[in-house]
Design a protein around this motif. Sequence first.
Motif, short mmCIF file in Angstrom:
data_model
loop_
_atom_site.label_atom_id
_atom_site.label_comp_id
_atom_site.label_asym_id
_atom_site.label_seq_id
_atom_site.Cartn_x
_atom_site.Cartn_y
_atom_site.Cartn_z
N ILE A 1 0.86 -1.17 0.00
CA ILE A 1 0.00 0.00 0.00
C ILE A 1 0.91 1.23 0.00
O ILE A 1 1.77 1.36 0.87
CB ILE A 1 -0.91 0.01 1.24
N HIS A 55 1.97 7.13 3.10
CA HIS A 55 1.25 8.37 3.38
C HIS A 55 2.11 9.39 4.12
O HIS A 55 1.59 10.34 4.71
CB HIS A 55 -0.01 8.06 4.21
N LEU A 78 -9.08 0.31 7.10
CA LEU A 78 -9.17 0.14 5.65
C LEU A 78 -9.48 -1.32 5.37
O LEU A 78 -9.27 -2.19 6.22
CB LEU A 78 -7.90 0.60 4.94
N SER A 92 -5.83 -4.85 -3.35
CA SER A 92 -6.27 -3.46 -3.37
C SER A 92 -6.99 -3.16 -2.06
O SER A 92 -7.55 -4.06 -1.43
CB SER A 92 -7.21 -3.21 -4.57
N TRP A 93 -6.98 -1.85 -1.70
CA TRP A 93 -7.49 -1.43 -0.40
C TRP A 93 -8.32 -0.16 -0.51
O TRP A 93 -8.07 0.68 -1.38
CB TRP A 93 -6.33 -1.18 0.57
N SER A 94 -9.29 -0.04 0.39
CA SER A 94 -10.02 1.22 0.51
C SER A 94 -9.10 2.26 1.12
O SER A 94 -8.05 1.95 1.68
CB SER A 94 -11.25 1.02 1.41
N ARG A 95 -9.48 3.53 1.03
CA ARG A 95 -8.67 4.57 1.64
C ARG A 95 -8.82 4.52 3.16
O ARG A 95 -9.88 4.14 3.68
CB ARG A 95 -9.08 5.95 1.12
N PRO A 96 -7.80 4.88 3.92
CA PRO A 96 -7.91 4.86 5.39
C PRO A 96 -8.95 5.86 5.89
O PRO A 96 -9.00 7.01 5.44
CB PRO A 96 -6.50 5.26 5.84
#
Length: 366
Positions: free
Chosen positions: A9, A12, A53, A61-65
Amino acid sequence: MMKLTTNRIPGHYDGRRCFVHARACAVDRERLLMTTQLLDVQGNDAFSGIFTLHSEDGGESWSRPVQDPAFAPQDAGNGLIYVPSDAAHLFVRSVGADLCACHQVYYEPGGLKPVFGQKRLCTYTTYDFQRQCYRPIQTVAMPSAFRYGAAAGSAQFVENAPGEVLIPLYTRVNDWSHMLSVVMHCDFDGQTLTLRELGEPMECSSGRGLYEPSLCRFEGRYFLTLRNDDYGFCTVSRDGLHFEEPRRWTWDTGEVVPTYNTQQHWLICGGRLYLVYTRRADTNDHVFRHRAPLFMAQVDTGRLCLIRETEQIVVPERGARLGNFGVAQVDENFAFITAAEWMQPAGCERYGSDNSIFVVAVDGSR
């Protein structure tokens, strides 16, 4: 044959804040829920809110935090605030619930370092999958002997039987300069933990004692690994509550494994037990407490040592520490390792780190 599949991921890091404590709850091989916590790198363990997330494709794949309100800072009532921290997970399959344990870190308002000496409550929460958020944090009522409280953050725990869990804790003896560990046996109905009994405490005279324990059950026995300032310690039990005297982790050659002052966690795959850990190596003196890369090695469960020739790197070293990682066991052949690059000390990014979160699927079923 074990297969490792790594997804990353993107980081950030903004030069001030980064995500740490990336740990997952694995519903199955495809559905993952992860928590991760913001850290202010200008402080010392300066934590703020916990974010969640999700992945529906095995970590590709991942959702946004998204910040979860259950973990928001709280007024401690004594001029301090506390922040839930060090969240760790177990998907309790008998009741279909994510059990998330954590502990409190106390700060002065606006403070960038913890205020030590406060009582730590044994806190937990569960995830509401319909509302996609955590329920309000609850506290396990501990015996009066635990006058300084107890912490279950950063642990691994075990579903012992339907509706029962074993959770390793650590507590202080007099102040947080010396700690001991113990396993508690709890009933769990999917939302509420109720203490049933406590095991025998374990301690040692080295450093600050034994703390941040992690527990697993393998082939009818219970294995515990524990943090110590100078070494990693391990022990074994028949009932999960009463353990042999803890010993230092060694290789099968008899040499002491050079891991120290950080967590280790268990992983089961392909009928074998493994330990995931960090250690001193020839090329990682620039990493804080040698907490990268992440290694994994098979455990000789009869001798309770690591088989040196099986050691492999599972998450690479890129300058940042990886010590506050997690292992989410799905079944006897499959698990996920999750680790966030902790962007301290300043300048660690020059080795390539950017606060990426690594998600490694370990598959022994092929």
